[in-house]
Each structure stands twice: as structure tokens, then as C-alpha cells.
Design an enzyme around this catalytic site. Structure first.
Site, PDB file in Angstrom:
ATOM      1  N   LYS A  79       2.075  -3.184   7.417  1.00 57.29           N
ATOM      2  CA  LYS A  79       2.360  -3.367   5.985  1.00 57.29           C
ATOM      3  C   LYS A  79       3.804  -2.950   5.701  1.00 57.29           C
ATOM      4  O   LYS A  79       4.506  -3.595   4.917  1.00 57.29           O
ATOM      5  CB  LYS A  79       1.392  -2.552   5.121  1.00 57.29           C
ATOM      6  CG  LYS A  79      -0.029  -3.070   5.084  1.00 57.29           C
ATOM      7  CD  LYS A  79      -0.177  -4.482   4.501  1.00 57.29           C
ATOM      8  CE  LYS A  79       0.029  -4.541   3.007  1.00 57.29           C
ATOM      9  NZ  LYS A  79      -0.264  -5.897   2.450  1.00 57.29           N
TER      10      LYS A  79
ATOM     11  N   THR B  60       0.817  -1.218   0.000  1.00 59.09           N
ATOM     12  CA  THR B  60       0.000   0.000   0.000  1.00 59.09           C
ATOM     13  C   THR B  60       0.854   1.273   0.000  1.00 59.09           C
ATOM     14  O   THR B  60       1.993   1.262   0.484  1.00 59.09           O
ATOM     15  CB  THR B  60      -0.900   0.005   1.261  1.00 59.09           C
ATOM     16  OG1 THR B  60      -1.533   1.264   1.387  1.00 59.09           O
ATOM     17  CG2 THR B  60      -0.101  -0.246   2.529  1.00 59.09           C
ATOM     18  N   ASP B  61       0.264   2.362  -0.480  1.00 55.29           N
ATOM     19  CA  ASP B  61       0.958   3.663  -0.433  1.00 55.29           C
ATOM     20  C   ASP B  61       1.006   4.226   0.987  1.00 55.29           C
ATOM     21  O   ASP B  61       1.748   5.168   1.260  1.00 55.29           O
ATOM     22  CB  ASP B  61       0.287   4.672  -1.374  1.00 55.29           C
ATOM     23  CG  ASP B  61      -1.170   4.960  -1.050  1.00 55.29           C
ATOM     24  OD1 ASP B  61      -1.741   4.331  -0.139  1.00 55.29           O
ATOM     25  OD2 ASP B  61      -1.751   5.846  -1.724  1.00 55.29           O
ATOM     26  N   GLU B  62       0.194   3.646   1.900  1.00 55.32           N
ATOM     27  CA  GLU B  62       0.136   4.203   3.262  1.00 55.32           C
ATOM     28  C   GLU B  62       1.457   4.048   4.005  1.00 55.32           C
ATOM     29  O   GLU B  62       1.671   4.708   5.017  1.00 55.32           O
ATOM     30  CB  GLU B  62      -1.001   3.554   4.063  1.00 55.32           C
ATOM     31  CG  GLU B  62      -2.339   3.782   3.414  1.00 55.32           C
ATOM     32  CD  GLU B  62      -3.530   3.613   4.350  1.00 55.32           C
ATOM     33  OE1 GLU B  62      -3.340   3.522   5.568  1.00 55.32           O
ATOM     34  OE2 GLU B  62      -4.653   3.597   3.834  1.00 55.32           O
TER      35      GLU B  62
ATOM     36  N   TYR C 227      -2.153  -0.363  10.942  1.00 52.96           N
ATOM     37  CA  TYR C 227      -2.242  -1.057   9.639  1.00 52.96           C
ATOM     38  C   TYR C 227      -1.008  -0.758   8.790  1.00 52.96           C
ATOM     39  O   TYR C 227      -0.326  -1.682   8.318  1.00 52.96           O
ATOM     40  CB  TYR C 227      -3.520  -0.619   8.895  1.00 52.96           C
ATOM     41  CG  TYR C 227      -3.477  -0.964   7.418  1.00 52.96           C
ATOM     42  CD1 TYR C 227      -3.528  -2.294   6.994  1.00 52.96           C
ATOM     43  CD2 TYR C 227      -3.362   0.033   6.434  1.00 52.96           C
ATOM     44  CE1 TYR C 227      -3.470  -2.617   5.639  1.00 52.96           C
ATOM     45  CE2 TYR C 227      -3.317  -0.283   5.086  1.00 52.96           C
ATOM     46  CZ  TYR C 227      -3.359  -1.616   4.694  1.00 52.96           C
ATOM     47  OH  TYR C 227      -3.293  -1.932   3.352  1.00 52.96           O
TER      48      TYR C 227
HETATM   49  P1  NAD Z   1      -9.552  -7.460   2.051  1.00 46.70           P
HETATM   50  O1  NAD Z   1      -9.553  -7.162   3.496  1.00 46.70           O
HETATM   51  O2  NAD Z   1     -10.765  -7.183   1.243  1.00 46.70           O
HETATM   52  O3  NAD Z   1      -9.186  -9.004   1.817  1.00 46.70           O
HETATM   53  C1  NAD Z   1      -8.193  -9.659   2.534  1.00 46.70           C
HETATM   54  C2  NAD Z   1      -8.329 -11.155   2.286  1.00 46.70           C
HETATM   55  O4  NAD Z   1      -7.260 -11.819   2.986  1.00 46.70           O
HETATM   56  C3  NAD Z   1      -9.646 -11.755   2.791  1.00 46.70           C
HETATM   57  O5  NAD Z   1     -10.187 -12.626   1.823  1.00 46.70           O
HETATM   58  C4  NAD Z   1      -9.231 -12.520   4.042  1.00 46.70           C
HETATM   59  O6  NAD Z   1     -10.052 -13.650   4.300  1.00 46.70           O
HETATM   60  C5  NAD Z   1      -7.802 -12.932   3.686  1.00 46.70           C
HETATM   61  N1  NAD Z   1      -6.970 -13.168   4.880  1.00 46.70           N
HETATM   62  C6  NAD Z   1      -6.827 -12.343   5.949  1.00 46.70           C
HETATM   63  N2  NAD Z   1      -5.992 -12.900   6.859  1.00 46.70           N
HETATM   64  C7  NAD Z   1      -5.594 -14.083   6.335  1.00 46.70           C
HETATM   65  C8  NAD Z   1      -4.719 -15.094   6.789  1.00 46.70           C
HETATM   66  N3  NAD Z   1      -4.098 -15.016   7.977  1.00 46.70           N
HETATM   67  N4  NAD Z   1      -4.515 -16.167   5.992  1.00 46.70           N
HETATM   68  C9  NAD Z   1      -5.149 -16.273   4.794  1.00 46.70           C
HETATM   69  N5  NAD Z   1      -5.991 -15.353   4.329  1.00 46.70           N
HETATM   70  C10 NAD Z   1      -6.214 -14.260   5.089  1.00 46.70           C
HETATM   71  O7  NAD Z   1      -8.290  -6.686   1.470  1.00 46.70           O
HETATM   72  P2  NAD Z   1      -8.109  -5.941   0.058  1.00 46.70           P
HETATM   73  O8  NAD Z   1      -8.651  -4.570   0.158  1.00 46.70           O
HETATM   74  O9  NAD Z   1      -8.555  -6.841  -1.018  1.00 46.70           O
HETATM   75  O10 NAD Z   1      -6.514  -5.819   0.027  1.00 46.70           O
HETATM   76  C11 NAD Z   1      -5.710  -6.885  -0.470  1.00 46.70           C
HETATM   77  C12 NAD Z   1      -4.245  -6.496  -0.328  1.00 46.70           C
HETATM   78  O11 NAD Z   1      -3.994  -5.295  -1.048  1.00 46.70           O
HETATM   79  C13 NAD Z   1      -3.838  -6.214   1.124  1.00 46.70           C
HETATM   80  O12 NAD Z   1      -2.543  -6.731   1.312  1.00 46.70           O
HETATM   81  C14 NAD Z   1      -3.822  -4.688   1.213  1.00 46.70           C
HETATM   82  O13 NAD Z   1      -2.883  -4.257   2.167  1.00 46.70           O
HETATM   83  C15 NAD Z   1      -3.408  -4.313  -0.189  1.00 46.70           C
HETATM   84  N6  NAD Z   1      -3.887  -3.008  -0.671  1.00 46.70           N
HETATM   85  C16 NAD Z   1      -5.212  -2.682  -0.576  1.00 46.70           C
HETATM   86  C17 NAD Z   1      -5.644  -1.459  -1.106  1.00 46.70           C
HETATM   87  C18 NAD Z   1      -7.107  -1.062  -1.050  1.00 46.70           C
HETATM   88  O14 NAD Z   1      -7.430   0.084  -1.371  1.00 46.70           O
HETATM   89  N7  NAD Z   1      -8.027  -1.954  -0.676  1.00 46.70           N
HETATM   90  C19 NAD Z   1      -4.736  -0.578  -1.693  1.00 46.70           C
HETATM   91  C20 NAD Z   1      -3.377  -0.954  -1.750  1.00 46.70           C
HETATM   92  C21 NAD Z   1      -2.977  -2.169  -1.256  1.00 46.70           C
HETATM   93  O1  DAU Z   2      -4.148   3.887   0.371  1.00 48.72           O
HETATM   94  C1  DAU Z   2      -4.372   2.519   0.270  1.00 48.72           C
HETATM   95  C2  DAU Z   2      -5.212   2.049   1.428  1.00 48.72           C
HETATM   96  O2  DAU Z   2      -6.526   2.534   1.202  1.00 48.72           O
HETATM   97  C3  DAU Z   2      -5.225   0.541   1.618  1.00 48.72           C
HETATM   98  O3  DAU Z   2      -3.927   0.109   1.916  1.00 48.72           O
HETATM   99  C4  DAU Z   2      -6.190   0.140   2.742  1.00 48.72           C
HETATM  100  O4  DAU Z   2      -6.249  -1.265   2.838  1.00 48.72           O
HETATM  101  C5  DAU Z   2      -7.547   0.688   2.392  1.00 48.72           C
HETATM  102  O5  DAU Z   2      -8.470   0.389   3.418  1.00 48.72           O
HETATM  103  C6  DAU Z   2      -7.482   2.195   2.175  1.00 48.72           C
HETATM  104  O6  DAU Z   2      -7.193   2.887   3.420  1.00 48.72           O
HETATM  105  P1  DAU Z   2      -7.945   4.262   3.795  1.00 48.72           P
HETATM  106  O7  DAU Z   2      -7.867   4.444   5.258  1.00 48.72           O
HETATM  107  O8  DAU Z   2      -7.483   5.373   2.922  1.00 48.72           O
HETATM  108  O9  DAU Z   2      -9.434   3.847   3.309  1.00 48.72           O
HETATM  109  P2  DAU Z   2     -10.868   4.032   3.971  1.00 48.72           P
HETATM  110  O10 DAU Z   2     -11.859   3.623   2.926  1.00 48.72           O
HETATM  111  O11 DAU Z   2     -10.977   3.428   5.315  1.00 48.72           O
HETATM  112  O12 DAU Z   2     -10.960   5.620   4.151  1.00 48.72           O
HETATM  113  C7  DAU Z   2     -10.784   6.499   3.052  1.00 48.72           C
HETATM  114  C8  DAU Z   2     -10.910   7.916   3.581  1.00 48.72           C
HETATM  115  O13 DAU Z   2     -12.264   8.138   3.995  1.00 48.72           O
HETATM  116  C9  DAU Z   2     -10.058   8.188   4.808  1.00 48.72           C
HETATM  117  O14 DAU Z   2      -9.580   9.518   4.738  1.00 48.72           O
HETATM  118  C10 DAU Z   2     -11.022   8.037   5.982  1.00 48.72           C
HETATM  119  C11 DAU Z   2     -12.340   8.495   5.388  1.00 48.72           C
HETATM  120  N1  DAU Z   2     -13.552   7.852   5.929  1.00 48.72           N
HETATM  121  C12 DAU Z   2     -13.612   6.487   5.979  1.00 48.72           C
HETATM  122  C13 DAU Z   2     -14.724   5.842   6.474  1.00 48.72           C
HETATM  123  C14 DAU Z   2     -14.779   4.329   6.547  1.00 48.72           C
HETATM  124  C15 DAU Z   2     -14.650   8.623   6.331  1.00 48.72           C
HETATM  125  O15 DAU Z   2     -14.603   9.870   6.237  1.00 48.72           O
HETATM  126  N2  DAU Z   2     -15.747   7.986   6.803  1.00 48.72           N
HETATM  127  C16 DAU Z   2     -15.843   6.632   6.916  1.00 48.72           C
HETATM  128  O16 DAU Z   2     -16.889   6.131   7.395  1.00 48.72           O
END
Ligand code: NAD
Ligand code: DAU
Length: 376
Positions: A165, A135-137, A161
């Protein structure tokens, strides 16, 4: 070594999209290893469940013996590692699960991958890939005028989180430098699209707006995220898997910076247009500003020049086309949403938002009333 790839976390949001696209393009056999936490949903994968090239294994990446056995059994040419605890708010309430899966789980998987890779015939070892989806975080928070994150930006994670990561990224990097394991790291910005669990901003706002529930915007709503349609992320991962260089990091992002207010207002406008007869029109009236997330990162932005120049990647969706597709997907799949809105999820919603509303939710941070009419 087979043509098979083994992915972890393929029942989650990005993993499901990756599996569906991989099999749609007949890119080769795929084994999906997922422990099915609250975020894993096999319904996402029903369209491919019966495909010969696809298999699902319920297993925890922290289980070393199981990882060893699966790698020996399937002899994959690559591991694509998605599995993680992924929600920042949950990491603030309960960081331990994040350390367990994101740090220890990645370590266990790396150890299993190293043992498997060492067991491969020498000529196959350079072809193996361990692609770590991150992630970019990990880069921390930007000021309004700071340049976007590059691959060389120092790590400065601010939430449990992002800290876990970051730790996993460091381990992956170390396994390349120390053992020669052919690892690659990708750091992507915020994804959105189908199968996104409704605890995250965009699906939460869509599902709440459809139900006429308050739209809880944290703080002043001016935090900025750089949004990327999930299909564009998956395309970038396929490219990095085939042509990325081991030991390298690639940033992935759509150059779509938006404040949270802009995102929520855009969702409301699309819903007003697609559901003009809804009793919740105009949907903007549902917006409430609630207590901020502790340690809330102000701004993320990705500079994806390396990926664009080296591998020729370009995002296909703009924020406007991607968001419209996403809202339409949630309108077309109400049963998917009602299924995931189970008792356990409701408990999380109650816990996360009750405290915020006790601290005084209001409809506008400037105290102004909003008045909007539905169009169409
Ligand atoms: P998600 O939470 O939707 O899915 C995570 C999956 O991993 C689930 O299916 C869960 O059952 C599985 N899992 C969790 N713990 C496990 C374990 N111990 N063993 C096996 N499986 C397990 O997550 P996502 O949003 O699809 O993100 C996927 C990956 O991409 C993550 O590594 C996240 O950090 C990264 N990422 C997410 C975003 C985003 O915006 N969602 C952006 C950048 C990177
Ligand atoms: O940047 C990549 C990341 O983006 C991933 O690595 C994470 O897995 C993914 O969850 C996401 O993280 P964020 O914290 O940016 O996403 P989230 O959807 O939780 O929140 C996006 C923005 O919206 C953040 O500034 C918080 C705000 N927010 C979120 C929720 C859930 C609200 O204002 N209200 C809300 O109810």
C-alpha cells in the site's frame, strides 16, 4: 467528460458501502469495476443492481487494455480506487498477490488514468480526480505514548500488505508531481460495519461467537487499533472527492482507540445482551489467546485534524453506537455470513488458525479462568 465516477473494488467491504450510499444519495452515475476475488461479493450490491445509474464490470485492474477501454467508454470525472488485497495475515502467508494488485494494479490504473486524462479537453483536465483509498498502516507502529499519525508522519510499513500500500501511495504521489495528474490520497484507520468479510477481527469475532466457536485473540490482545464506522469513512471520501485539494493527503480516523481485548469483550457483552438465551452465554468464555501475528504492529492512531479543519468532516458514530449497529447487522443477516463462509474461506481459516492453536491456545494470557454471567 460525464458526471459518472468509476470506482474499483466496489464489491468489497468498503467499496460496497460506498456504492450503496452513493446511489442512495443520488449523487450521480457510478461504474463499479471489480475482478471479484474471494473478497468481492455481488450480493452486497443486489439492492442497486437494477438502478439505471449503476453498472458493474468484472475486470482486473492489472488489465491495461480493459482499463483504457472502460475509461474511454464511460468518460468518468473521477476514479475512486478501492481495489486491493487487504488482509494482513494473508499478505504474510502469500505476499505475491499483494504486489500484483496493490502495486502493479495501481500502476496500471495510473497509466490508464494518465492517458485518459491527457485525452480530455484542456478545460476538463483540472476537474478530473484520481482518489486513492489507502491505509494508516503505511505509517508503521506507534508506542503507547507516541502522538497519533499525521499526514507528515514518515512512512514505515511493516507487513507485506502495508509495504505494497505504501508503494502504491508513492506512485500516486509521483503521478501528481511528475505528470500533474490530479490525485488525492486518503489514509484511513481500521473500518468496521456491514458487509465486512469475516476474516477481519470484528466480523470474525461476531460470527465465531454466534456459532460458539473460539475467539482467537493474537498475542496478549493489547495491540491497539483506531476504529472507524465504515459509513463515516465513505462520507469522508465523498467530501474529499468534491472538496479535497489535488496533490494532498488526508488522514481519516475516528479517535476511537481500543485494544483488541477491549473490542472482543465489547462484542461479547453486546451479544450477551442481545442473545441472553444463547447457549454460548457468557460469550467471553469463548476467548482464547493464540500465537501472535509475525511483525504485529502494536498501535495505530490517526490525527484527522486536517480533514476536520479543512473540509469540516466529523465522524457520526461513536465506537459504542457503531459496534452495536454492526453486531445487529450480523444478527439480521445470517444468510450473508453463511454464503461467504464457502469452502475456500474455510480452507483459509483452517490454515491460519491451526498453526496458532498447535502452539498452545489458552483462555487467558495470565492463565486465569474467566467467569462472567450474561446480563438481562
Ligand atoms: P476488501 O478486501 O473487502 O475488498 C477489495 C475488493 O477489491 C474486492 O471486491 C476484490 O474483488 C477487489 N479486487 C481485488 N483485486 C482486484 C483486482 N486486481 N482488480 C479488480 N478488483 C480487485 O477490501 P476493503 O476492506 O473494502 O478495502 C478497500 C480499500 O480500502 C483497500 O484499498 C484497503 O487497502 C483500503 N483500506 C481498508 C481499511 C479497512 O479497515 N478495511 C482501512 C483503510 C484503508
Ligand atoms: O488500519 C487499517 C487496516 O486495518 C486496513 O488497511 C486493512 O486492510 C485492514 O485489514 C485492517 O488491518 P488490521 O491488521 O489492523 O486488521 P485485522 O482485522 O486483521 O486485525 C485487527 C487486530 O486484531 C490486529 O491487531 C490483529 C488482531 N486479530 C486479528 C484477527 C483476524 C486477532 O487478535 N485475531 C484475529 O483472529
Amino acid at each position: 467528460m460525464q458526471e459518472t465516477i468509476l470506482i474499483t473494488g466496489g464489491a468489497g467491504f468498503i467499496g460496497s458501502n460506498f456504492v450503496l450510499e452513493w446511489l442512495e444519495q443520488s449523487t450521480g452515475p457510478l461504474v463499479n469495476v471489480d475482478s471479484l476475488t474471494y473478497a468481492g461479493n455481488l450480493r452486497n450490491l443486489e439492492p442497486v443492481a437494477a438502478r439505471r445509474e449503476y453498472s458493474f464490470v468484472r475486470a482486473d485492474i492489472c488489465d491495461r487494455a480493459r482499463m483504457d477501454q472502460l475509461l474511454q467508454e464511460h468518460q468518468p470525472r473521477a476514479i475512486v480506487h478501492f481495489a486491493a488485497e487487504s488482509h494482513v495475515d494473508r499478505s504474510i502467508v502469500g505476499p505475491e498477490a499483494f504486489v500484483e494488485t496493490n502495486v502493479r494494479g495501481t500502476f496500471v490504473l495510473l497509466e490508464a488514468a494518465r492517458a485518459y486524462w491527457n485525452s480530455l479537453p484542456r478545460e476538463n483536465q483540472p476537474k478530473f480526480r484520481f482518489l486513492h483509498v489507502s491505509t494508516d498502516e503505511v505509517y508503521g507502529s506507534l508506542g503507547a505514548d507516541d502522538p497519533a499519525f499525521r499526514e507528515t508522519t514518515p512512512y514505515a510499513p511493516n507487513s507485506p500488505y502495508s509495504a505494497t500500500k505504501a508503494a502504491s501511495d508513492h506512485l500516486v504521489r509521483a503521478y501528481f508531481h511528475t505528470y500533474g495528474l490530479p490525485t488525492i490520497i486518503t489514509n484511513c484507520s481500521n473500518n468496521y460495519g456491514p458487509y465486512h468479510f469475516p476474516e477481519k477481527l470484528i466480523p470474525l469475532m461476531i460470527t465465531h461467537a454466534l456459532a460458539g466457536k473460539p475467539l482467537p485473540v493474537y498475542g496478549d490482545g493489547l495491540n491497539v487499533r483506531d476504529w472507524l464506522y465504515v459509513g463515516d469513512h465513505c462520507a469522508a471520501l465523498r467530501l474529499v472527492l468534491e472538496r479535497g485539494r489535488p496533490g494532498e493527503t488526508y488522514n481519516i480516523g475516528g479517535r476511537n482507540e481500543r485494544s483488541n481485548r477491549q473490542v472482543v469483550e465489547a462484542i461479547c457483552e453486546i451479544l450477551d445482551e442481545l442473545q441472553p438465551a444463547s447457549p454460548h452465554c457468557p460469550h467471553k468464555q469463548l476467548i482464547q489467546f493464540v500465537k501472535d501475528r509475525p511483525g504485529h504492529d502494536r498501535r495505530y492512531a490517526i490525527d484527522a485534524t486536517k480533514l476536520e479543519r479543512e473540509l469540516g468532516w466529523q465522524a457520526r458514530e461513536t465506537f459504542s453506537t457503531g459496534l452495536r449497529k454492526t453486531v445487529q447487522w450480523y444478527l439480521d443477516h445470517p444468510e450473508w455470513t453463511s454464503d461467504v463462509l464457502s469452502g475456500a474461506y474455510q480452507e483459509w481459516i483452517d490454515r491460519n488458525y491451526k498453526q496458532r492453536s498447535q502452539d498452545g491456545a489458552h483462555s487467558d494470557p495470565d492463565g486465569q479462568q474467566r467467569s462472567h454471567e450474561c446480563e438481562g
